[in-house]
Write a protein that holds these residues in place. Structure first.
Motif, PDB file in Angstrom:
ATOM      1  N   TYR A 484      39.540  19.053  88.258  1.00  0.00           N
ATOM      2  CA  TYR A 484      38.254  19.179  87.555  1.00  0.00           C
ATOM      3  C   TYR A 484      38.421  19.933  86.246  1.00  0.00           C
ATOM      4  O   TYR A 484      37.699  19.690  85.278  1.00  0.00           O
ATOM      5  CB  TYR A 484      37.217  19.871  88.448  1.00  0.00           C
ATOM      6  CG  TYR A 484      37.393  21.362  88.608  1.00  0.00           C
ATOM      7  CD1 TYR A 484      36.819  22.265  87.709  1.00  0.00           C
ATOM      8  CD2 TYR A 484      38.128  21.896  89.672  1.00  0.00           C
ATOM      9  CE1 TYR A 484      36.963  23.639  87.857  1.00  0.00           C
ATOM     10  CE2 TYR A 484      38.277  23.261  89.831  1.00  0.00           C
ATOM     11  CZ  TYR A 484      37.698  24.128  88.925  1.00  0.00           C
ATOM     12  OH  TYR A 484      37.846  25.479  89.074  1.00  0.00           O
ATOM     13  N   VAL A 500      34.942  12.034  93.583  1.00  0.00           N
ATOM     14  CA  VAL A 500      34.975  13.484  93.429  1.00  0.00           C
ATOM     15  C   VAL A 500      35.120  14.097  94.815  1.00  0.00           C
ATOM     16  O   VAL A 500      34.251  13.917  95.674  1.00  0.00           O
ATOM     17  CB  VAL A 500      33.700  14.012  92.737  1.00  0.00           C
ATOM     18  CG1 VAL A 500      33.713  15.533  92.671  1.00  0.00           C
ATOM     19  CG2 VAL A 500      33.570  13.429  91.336  1.00  0.00           C
ATOM     20  N   ALA A 503      31.825  18.643  97.399  1.00  0.00           N
ATOM     21  CA  ALA A 503      30.422  18.476  97.031  1.00  0.00           C
ATOM     22  C   ALA A 503      29.697  19.819  96.970  1.00  0.00           C
ATOM     23  O   ALA A 503      28.528  19.932  97.339  1.00  0.00           O
ATOM     24  CB  ALA A 503      29.721  17.537  98.009  1.00  0.00           C
ATOM     25  N   GLY A 507      31.716  20.409  92.387  1.00  0.00           N
ATOM     26  CA  GLY A 507      31.644  18.960  92.590  1.00  0.00           C
ATOM     27  C   GLY A 507      30.407  18.352  91.953  1.00  0.00           C
ATOM     28  O   GLY A 507      30.466  17.288  91.322  1.00  0.00           O
ATOM     29  N   PHE A 508      29.272  19.045  92.079  1.00  0.00           N
ATOM     30  CA  PHE A 508      28.044  18.556  91.460  1.00  0.00           C
ATOM     31  C   PHE A 508      28.131  18.628  89.939  1.00  0.00           C
ATOM     32  O   PHE A 508      27.705  17.708  89.240  1.00  0.00           O
ATOM     33  CB  PHE A 508      26.841  19.365  91.974  1.00  0.00           C
ATOM     34  CG  PHE A 508      26.172  18.737  93.165  1.00  0.00           C
ATOM     35  CD1 PHE A 508      25.012  18.004  93.031  1.00  0.00           C
ATOM     36  CD2 PHE A 508      26.722  18.873  94.431  1.00  0.00           C
ATOM     37  CE1 PHE A 508      24.401  17.407  94.129  1.00  0.00           C
ATOM     38  CE2 PHE A 508      26.122  18.294  95.536  1.00  0.00           C
ATOM     39  CZ  PHE A 508      24.958  17.559  95.389  1.00  0.00           C
ATOM     40  N   SER A 511      30.381  15.852  88.714  1.00  0.00           N
ATOM     41  CA  SER A 511      29.691  14.560  88.844  1.00  0.00           C
ATOM     42  C   SER A 511      28.635  14.402  87.763  1.00  0.00           C
ATOM     43  O   SER A 511      28.482  13.328  87.176  1.00  0.00           O
ATOM     44  CB  SER A 511      29.064  14.441  90.236  1.00  0.00           C
ATOM     45  OG  SER A 511      30.055  14.481  91.243  1.00  0.00           O
ATOM     46  N   MET A 560      30.791  10.980  95.701  1.00  0.00           N
ATOM     47  CA  MET A 560      31.106  12.352  96.096  1.00  0.00           C
ATOM     48  C   MET A 560      31.532  12.361  97.561  1.00  0.00           C
ATOM     49  O   MET A 560      30.902  11.722  98.411  1.00  0.00           O
ATOM     50  CB  MET A 560      29.897  13.263  95.901  1.00  0.00           C
ATOM     51  CG  MET A 560      29.417  13.355  94.470  1.00  0.00           C
ATOM     52  SD  MET A 560      27.970  14.444  94.291  1.00  0.00           S
ATOM     53  CE  MET A 560      28.727  16.045  94.497  1.00  0.00           C
ATOM     54  N   GLN A 562      32.893  14.874 100.927  1.00  0.00           N
ATOM     55  CA  GLN A 562      33.067  16.220 101.458  1.00  0.00           C
ATOM     56  C   GLN A 562      33.515  16.138 102.911  1.00  0.00           C
ATOM     57  O   GLN A 562      33.246  15.161 103.603  1.00  0.00           O
ATOM     58  CB  GLN A 562      31.784  17.044 101.343  1.00  0.00           C
ATOM     59  CG  GLN A 562      30.650  16.602 102.254  1.00  0.00           C
ATOM     60  CD  GLN A 562      29.454  17.556 102.201  1.00  0.00           C
ATOM     61  OE1 GLN A 562      29.376  18.429 101.366  1.00  0.00           O
ATOM     62  NE2 GLN A 562      28.533  17.388 103.130  1.00  0.00           N
ATOM     63  N   VAL A 568      24.901  16.884 101.736  1.00  0.00           N
ATOM     64  CA  VAL A 568      25.617  17.102 100.484  1.00  0.00           C
ATOM     65  C   VAL A 568      24.823  18.072  99.607  1.00  0.00           C
ATOM     66  O   VAL A 568      23.624  17.914  99.414  1.00  0.00           O
ATOM     67  CB  VAL A 568      25.832  15.762  99.751  1.00  0.00           C
ATOM     68  CG1 VAL A 568      26.391  15.995  98.350  1.00  0.00           C
ATOM     69  CG2 VAL A 568      26.776  14.869 100.541  1.00  0.00           C
TER      70      VAL A 568
END
Length: 584
Positions: A484, A500, A503, A507-508, A511, A560, A562, A568
């Motif tokens: 990332y 990705v 989450a 991660g957010f 994204s 995404m 996880q 999520v």
């Protein structure tokens, strides 16, 4: 000559004059609930010393059924009056003025005794409210008026009557929550009877030389909310009833449109307040996402309001106005609207603070005082932790040197600021840069530190941050797998279809970064309004666009992943997580 002539101009209210056009808006901090009145008083006094024109306390309940939650602060006894007098004396000694907010939560109250115009449960509270009868309504009016009288006795300069954000008085105004058929429901003249009666009787009780701010919902952002004409009609009647000032409220708490998070454009709703200008003869305050003197000045110069309300910026820097007056606006610690230590703490039952300023609400505990003997201090790491430690040490009188192997200060803030909707982080890094220069802190970048480099220092602070966890997934060394860090710093480019892994917050963010191309909607108010379905309330009831939210087309297809089985984004901020999930 002031750099901010509109913001720093006095405001004559007739019986009293405010020193400038800045209101510290009401915030729930949890301080009043500590019962440590010296601590509460010092929080407000520090902002008074910072030259803010007028302050409003957090919401104080007028009775048990109207309190936001069990144990919340109320103004109902002589002991309450005596406790609040500690606050008002301290504020007045510091040269400030302060109003107490009277907050009746109605169906938003987090307790089984909550009441409302109709027995309709709120989506953000587990308790269905009891429908008030005529005697019950009369009791609520009397309790609010008595609360205002006690506030005056406690030494407050005025009260703010909370009539927006979906609280009790707001609930009577709209058919969304008021299904009554008696004289308190039905036609709008009946639905607006309660707030008008509250203001009228409050004015009769407190006299003419006492500030009454009415917090008016300018745009409800919920189905079946008020029309623009109804908002104007109510404002004019509230003025006739005796209000001194009208303060802007934006959106109900249950609205699914963000109003104060960092992804909301600066001064995003000032145009709504501007529509009321000239319709009433008393001052009007605008609010929401006004976080610099420059934004405040522009809003006032553009005729959007007579005053600006800054709430959380006063957590970030108690000296906001004083620094602006001194021409030192670059040294104002910026509110980045992250919600992490203020609103998230509040809704988590914790004392509020501030990610930018940990002293907020802890003024009596975290005291930055000069040292007797200055020491040489090395700080290894120029991320937010290292920079904050360095600044605090220098403020106390130490000689500080910062080391970092990167070529610029800021650490992972420099990654965060690349994410659409987090543009405020640019200003956060700029503030650190200004403070370092102001405090004459030495900075050594592009420097890999060894033990020998630190021999001449009395103390060493290690603030080297974290490294990403290695997931040890087979195939992670292939060319199509990147960190990332490389995506956000621009050293790697993603293709059209991206997975990705993770989450959580990063991660957010990643994204969000991947689905955007071009300018962020946070920097384009019309596009942001289209994205979230916000419309002119003069054209569409409650300010909701009939076509609903119109998000932009994603720049990439993102999946995404996880390992957890939970929802999520479950670990995202309590008050902002829903925004990120809705956006993606």
């Amino acid at each position: 000559m002031s750099h901010y002539p509109h913001m720093l101009a006095p405001l004559d209210l007739g019986f009293t004059t405010l020193k400038n056009r800045v209101l510290m808006g009401s915030m729930h901090t949890g301080l009043e609930e500590t019962k440590d009145w010296n601590r509460v008083a010092e929080f407000y006094a520090e902002r008074a010393r910072g030259e803010v024109g007028l302050m409003v306390t957090g919401g104080i309940g007028p009775n048990l059924e109207g309190s936001v939650l069990p144990g919340a602060s109320m103004m109902v006894t002589q002991e309450d009056i005596d406790n609040h007098a500690v606050i008002t004396r301290r504020v007045h000694e510091a040269g400030g003025k302060i109003c107490m907010q009277i907050l009746h939560a109605g169906r938003y109250a987090y307790g089984p005794k909550c009441v409302a115009p109709s027995p309709i449960k709120s989506p953000i509270s587990p308790f269905p409210p009891a429908e008030l009868d005529e005697d019950g309504i009369e009791k609520q009016i009397a309790d609010i008026v008595a609360c205002a009288e006690r506030a005056r006795e406690a030494g407050y300069d005025g009260v703010e009557i909370m009539g927006s954000e979906g609280y009790f008085l707001n609930q009577f105004l709209v058919t969304h929550t008021n299904k009554r058929t008696d004289r308190w429901g039905g036609a709008y003249e009946n639905r607006m009877r309660l707030p008008i009666e509250v203001v009228r009787r409050t004015r009769e009780a407190v006299g003419e030389d006492f500030i009454i701010i009415y917090r008016l919902s300018m745009i409800d952002l919920i189905p079946n909310g008020s029309t623009y004409d109804e908002v104007v009609q109510l404002a004019q009647e509230i003025e006739k009833a005796g209000a001194t000032i009208i303060n802007t409220g934006i959106g109900w708490h249950e609205a699914r449109i963000p109003t104060i998070a960092t992804s909301v454009p600066r001064a995003a709703f000032a145009w709504v307040t501007k529509k009321l200008m000239g319709k009433v003869g008393i001052p009007v305050i605008t609010s929401n996402r006004i976080n610099t003197p420059e934004v405040a000045e522009e809003v006032l110069a553009d005729g959007c309001a007579d005053m600006v309300s800054l709430a959380r910026p006063m957590l970030a820097d108690a000296d906001f106005v004083a620094k602006a007056m001194a021409g030192k606006s670059d040294r104002i610690a910026p509110c980045i609207a992250c919600n992490q230590a203020c609103l998230d703490h509040t809704f988590g039952g914790k004392i509020s603070s501030c990610l930018v300023n940990p002293r907020a609400c802890h003024e009596t505990e975290l005291r930055i005082e000069p040292v007797g003997t200055a020491r040489a201090i090395a700080v290894v790491g120029a991320g937010p932790a290292g920079l904050s430690a360095a600044i605090t040490a220098a403020q106390r009188g130490h000689r500080v040197t910062i080391f970092d192997r990167a070529q610029e200060i800021g650490g992972q803030l420099n990654l965060a600021k690349q994410v659409a909707g987090k543009e405020e982080f640019w200003g956060f890094v700029d503030w650190y840069r200004s403070m370092i220069a102001d405090l004459d802190i030495e900075v050594k970048l592009n420097t890999e530190v060894s033990a020998n480099d630190l021999d001449d220092y009395d103390e060493v602070i290690i603030a080297t941050g974290v490294v990403p966890r290695d997931p040890q997934i087979p195939g992670q060394n292939r060319d199509n797998v990147v960190s990332y860090v490389n995506i956000l710093d621009g050293t790697a480019t993603a293709g059209r279809r991206v997975a990705v892994i993770g989450a959580g917050g990063i991660g957010f963010d990643v994204s969000e970064h991947l689905v955007h191309d071009g300018d962020s909607t946070t920097l384009n108010l019309p596009e942001w309004m289209r994205e979230w379905g916000v419309a002119d309330p003069a054209e569409h009831r409650s300010g909701l666009a009939p076509e609903g939210p119109q998000p932009h087309a994603p720049a990439r297809e993102v999946t995404m992943l996880q390992r957890k089985t939970s929802k999520v984004g479950k670990g995202l901020g309590k008050t902002t997580g829903w925004i990120h999930r809705a956006s993606l």
